[in-house]
Design a protein around this motif. Sequence first.
Motif, PDB file in Angstrom:
ATOM      1  N   GLY A 280      52.792  40.239  40.086  1.00 10.06           N
ATOM      2  CA  GLY A 280      52.845  38.798  39.814  1.00 10.06           C
ATOM      3  C   GLY A 280      51.450  38.224  39.632  1.00 10.06           C
ATOM      4  N   PHE A 281      50.515  38.662  40.485  1.00 12.05           N
ATOM      5  CA  PHE A 281      49.138  38.199  40.367  1.00 12.05           C
ATOM      6  C   PHE A 281      48.544  38.634  39.025  1.00 12.05           C
ATOM      7  N   ARG A 282      48.847  39.877  38.592  1.00 14.07           N
ATOM      8  CA  ARG A 282      48.281  40.382  37.347  1.00 14.07           C
ATOM      9  C   ARG A 282      48.922  39.698  36.140  1.00 14.07           C
ATOM     10  N   VAL A 283      50.183  39.303  36.245  1.00 12.27           N
ATOM     11  CA  VAL A 283      50.800  38.525  35.163  1.00 12.27           C
ATOM     12  C   VAL A 283      50.125  37.165  35.053  1.00 12.27           C
ATOM     13  N   ALA A 284      49.871  36.548  36.222  1.00  6.67           N
ATOM     14  CA  ALA A 284      49.229  35.234  36.234  1.00  6.67           C
ATOM     15  C   ALA A 284      47.825  35.294  35.652  1.00  6.67           C
ATOM     16  N   SER A 285      47.145  36.449  35.884  1.00  7.28           N
ATOM     17  CA  SER A 285      45.780  36.583  35.370  1.00  7.28           C
ATOM     18  C   SER A 285      45.750  37.031  33.919  1.00  7.28           C
ATOM     19  N   GLY A 286      46.926  37.344  33.371  1.00  9.37           N
ATOM     20  CA  GLY A 286      47.003  37.754  31.970  1.00  9.37           C
ATOM     21  C   GLY A 286      46.745  39.223  31.737  1.00  9.37           C
ATOM     22  N   ALA A 287      46.645  40.017  32.818  1.00 12.76           N
ATOM     23  CA  ALA A 287      46.377  41.443  32.654  1.00 12.76           C
ATOM     24  C   ALA A 287      47.563  42.161  32.013  1.00 12.76           C
ATOM     25  N   ILE A 288      48.796  41.725  32.375  1.00 11.29           N
ATOM     26  CA  ILE A 288      49.997  42.290  31.773  1.00 11.29           C
ATOM     27  C   ILE A 288      50.978  41.161  31.475  1.00 11.29           C
ATOM     28  N   THR A 289      51.988  41.463  30.659  1.00 15.91           N
ATOM     29  CA  THR A 289      52.988  40.449  30.312  1.00 15.91           C
ATOM     30  C   THR A 289      54.197  40.549  31.239  1.00 15.91           C
ATOM     31  N   ILE A 290      55.036  39.500  31.188  1.00 15.61           N
ATOM     32  CA  ILE A 290      56.268  39.499  31.984  1.00 15.61           C
ATOM     33  C   ILE A 290      57.154  40.683  31.598  1.00 15.61           C
ATOM     34  N   SER A 291      57.292  40.929  30.316  1.00 11.88           N
ATOM     35  CA  SER A 291      58.151  42.028  29.863  1.00 11.88           C
ATOM     36  C   SER A 291      57.633  43.378  30.369  1.00 11.88           C
ATOM     37  N   SER A 292      56.333  43.548  30.400  1.00 15.11           N
ATOM     38  CA  SER A 292      55.749  44.787  30.905  1.00 15.11           C
ATOM     39  C   SER A 292      56.012  44.944  32.399  1.00 15.11           C
ATOM     40  N   LEU A 293      55.909  43.831  33.181  1.00 13.15           N
ATOM     41  CA  LEU A 293      56.176  43.878  34.619  1.00 13.15           C
ATOM     42  C   LEU A 293      57.647  44.258  34.884  1.00 13.15           C
ATOM     43  N   VAL A 294      58.544  43.637  34.118  1.00 13.64           N
ATOM     44  CA  VAL A 294      59.969  43.964  34.288  1.00 13.64           C
ATOM     45  C   VAL A 294      60.216  45.448  33.987  1.00 13.64           C
ATOM     46  N   ALA A 295      59.637  45.938  32.894  1.00  9.51           N
ATOM     47  CA  ALA A 295      59.800  47.348  32.547  1.00  9.51           C
ATOM     48  C   ALA A 295      59.226  48.248  33.638  1.00  9.51           C
ATOM     49  N   PHE A 296      58.052  47.842  34.178  1.00 10.23           N
ATOM     50  CA  PHE A 296      57.418  48.618  35.248  1.00 10.23           C
ATOM     51  C   PHE A 296      58.336  48.687  36.463  1.00 10.23           C
ATOM     52  N   ILE A 297      58.936  47.549  36.844  1.00 10.41           N
ATOM     53  CA  ILE A 297      59.839  47.509  38.012  1.00 10.41           C
ATOM     54  C   ILE A 297      61.070  48.393  37.779  1.00 10.41           C
ATOM     55  N   LEU A 298      61.616  48.341  36.551  1.00  9.40           N
ATOM     56  CA  LEU A 298      62.768  49.196  36.246  1.00  9.40           C
ATOM     57  C   LEU A 298      62.397  50.677  36.318  1.00  9.40           C
ATOM     58  N   PHE A 299      61.215  51.019  35.810  1.00  6.54           N
ATOM     59  CA  PHE A 299      60.751  52.393  35.913  1.00  6.54           C
ATOM     60  C   PHE A 299      60.503  52.793  37.368  1.00  6.54           C
ATOM     61  N   LEU A 300      60.059  51.824  38.163  1.00  9.33           N
ATOM     62  CA  LEU A 300      59.854  52.094  39.588  1.00  9.33           C
ATOM     63  C   LEU A 300      61.171  52.501  40.256  1.00  9.33           C
ATOM     64  N   PHE A 301      62.224  51.708  39.958  1.00 12.62           N
ATOM     65  CA  PHE A 301      63.532  52.056  40.504  1.00 12.62           C
ATOM     66  C   PHE A 301      63.959  53.444  40.025  1.00 12.62           C
ATOM     67  N   MET A 302      63.696  53.730  38.764  1.00 16.62           N
ATOM     68  CA  MET A 302      64.079  55.037  38.225  1.00 16.62           C
ATOM     69  C   MET A 302      63.284  56.162  38.860  1.00 16.62           C
ATOM     70  N   MET A 303      62.052  55.905  39.217  1.00 14.91           N
ATOM     71  CA  MET A 303      61.229  56.939  39.827  1.00 14.91           C
ATOM     72  C   MET A 303      61.648  57.182  41.276  1.00 14.91           C
ATOM     73  N   ILE A 304      62.025  56.111  41.978  1.00 14.16           N
ATOM     74  CA  ILE A 304      62.430  56.247  43.375  1.00 14.16           C
ATOM     75  C   ILE A 304      63.786  56.955  43.487  1.00 14.16           C
ATOM     76  N   MET A 305      64.682  56.716  42.538  1.00 16.85           N
ATOM     77  CA  MET A 305      66.017  57.323  42.597  1.00 16.85           C
ATOM     78  C   MET A 305      65.954  58.852  42.627  1.00 16.85           C
ATOM     79  N   PRO A 306      65.247  59.519  41.701  1.00 14.53           N
ATOM     80  CA  PRO A 306      65.158  60.980  41.786  1.00 14.53           C
ATOM     81  C   PRO A 306      64.387  61.446  43.014  1.00 14.53           C
ATOM     82  N   LEU A 307      63.489  60.571  43.508  1.00 13.38           N
ATOM     83  CA  LEU A 307      62.794  60.928  44.734  1.00 13.38           C
ATOM     84  C   LEU A 307      63.793  61.008  45.886  1.00 13.38           C
TER      85      LEU A 307
END
Length: 613
Positions: A280-307
Amino acid sequence: MSSTTQTRRSPFGRGKKDDGPRARFSELLPYLLEHKRILGVVIGLSLLSAAASLAQPLLVSQVISVVQKGQNLGTLVWLLVGLVVLSGLLSGFQHYLLQRTGTSVVLSARRQLVRRMLRLPISEFDTRRTGDLVSRVGSDTTLLYAVITQGLVDAVGGALVFVGALIAMLVIDPVLLGLTVLVIAASVITVVSLSGRVRVASRKQQEKVGDLAASVERAISAVRTVRASNATEREIAAIEKDAEGAWRMGISVAKISALVVPIAGIALQVSFLVVLGVGGFRVASGAITISSLVAFILFLFMMIMPLGQAFGAINSVNQALGALGRIQEIISLPSEDQFDAAIEPAAPLETDAAISFDGVHFTYPEAARPARTDGADDPDEPPARKDLTVLHSISFEAPRGKRTALVGPSGAGKSTILALIERFYDPAAGVVRIGGLDVRGLDREALRAQIGYVEQDAPVLAGSLRDNLTLGAPDATDAECIRVLHDVNLTEVLERNELGLDAPVGEDGIMLSGGERQRLAIARTLLAAPPILLLDESTSSLDGLNEQLLREAIDAVAEHRTLIVIAHRLSTVVDSDQIVVLDHGRVVGVGTHSELVKSTPLYKDLAKHQLLV
């Protein structure tokens, strides 16, 4: 040398245990590779499912970007829905194949275990408890099912999802990925440190389940004796104690598993909070976009599931390896005929003796002393008995087509002689010959096909009259079965149930009297009519009338056959062509009844008391 460590048990109790059998993962692979084609299909489906899953966050990110730009979604939504449906269908079919394969693995393990178990040397059954062996076939093999169905194969597809998600997250934001990896690394280290404890605890749990099964089998098999002795409550208490032991070990496994299972959930929650906060802080600073953060979170869930799948796989594999150690312990034992090929067949000898013993010395295998029920060692108890020598330089011949009787006090070695003829054991020294051939040079199945053996406590198998009769003569006709039942005076048993030969006899022949069970066992041997008959106290449970009828039946079938009879009744042995008198494992007299009464004091004394010893 086998990787398993053998656990020896006393026939009277639990005996001392070592550290227990252990199995390596390499010993599990043959069970899996036996079904490699189906597993290959499953892995392929898992990879397709993984690819479909990895594509979903990317499509979600595209959908968000298109919506933010106010553009038409077009086919993006339908493509996303299609991927979700495809992933579900692949998962369902994969689940079916996994369940089927898991069941097949259990079947394969049970086949191997039963095939080896029923070919073990008789000495192994002397030192192991029946209930524990049954537990290995039933309970231990079931744990192999979990290896297939609870994550091991899923972990292959999960690995692709994990790596794919990791790469995608690296591309989206390396900083967020670094923080996520730190959390995941901590959880992996924790799981690895606990996995060894899961294996040990699972093995001990299966041993306790084996103890419980042995106690239940012991009590049920002797339930009438237990009740007649007013020992029901004591037996219940003993079984409950074993049940509590299994429960305590189950609790130990549950405690360790309780630490392993939530680690994936905790890792997900902590990672999510870190990603959400820092992201959220990096979105606010413009480092990444909202769509990129959402995709990152979805990938996070996908990475934790096989773990989580990997953690589950580690847990189930370690439990299975604990049980597999007990399975491999039995499978790695040599079968009774494993080393027979190393024995050169003896050359035929010119002799009229159907059976001969030449200087035979036999010692039963080492037997452990009974274990204390409290598990402690008693310093006042004598040391473990190293051996039990029962035969000392035994030499005699049983003429072909004649009847030879073995007599002597209890413990003289009479039944052991029959066991050596059947090759349940081999002599420590000397030679046992049949037809002039050393029995150690004969195929066991071919040897036993020539011998009919009625044990001292001849068992009746659960099933029907026909099942018991045809055990040694599977091709016998109904007419032959009925004839032999008539010969041993069991016609009444045949007629009192309308099912006839299909009438059940109950567990251990409980629906028959003691004399009927003994006559049925003899009928089974008479039906096979082999050239050699071994009868171990075959008339001990019969009254005078049935004994006479049975003697007539044996006399009829024994014509031109070799008989060796153990009996405690003078009437059974007096007409024998030859009588061998045994005392403390030694031959003290050989001859006819009239000769031995004059020459052998022991026989004279036994005859005086009607041989009832």
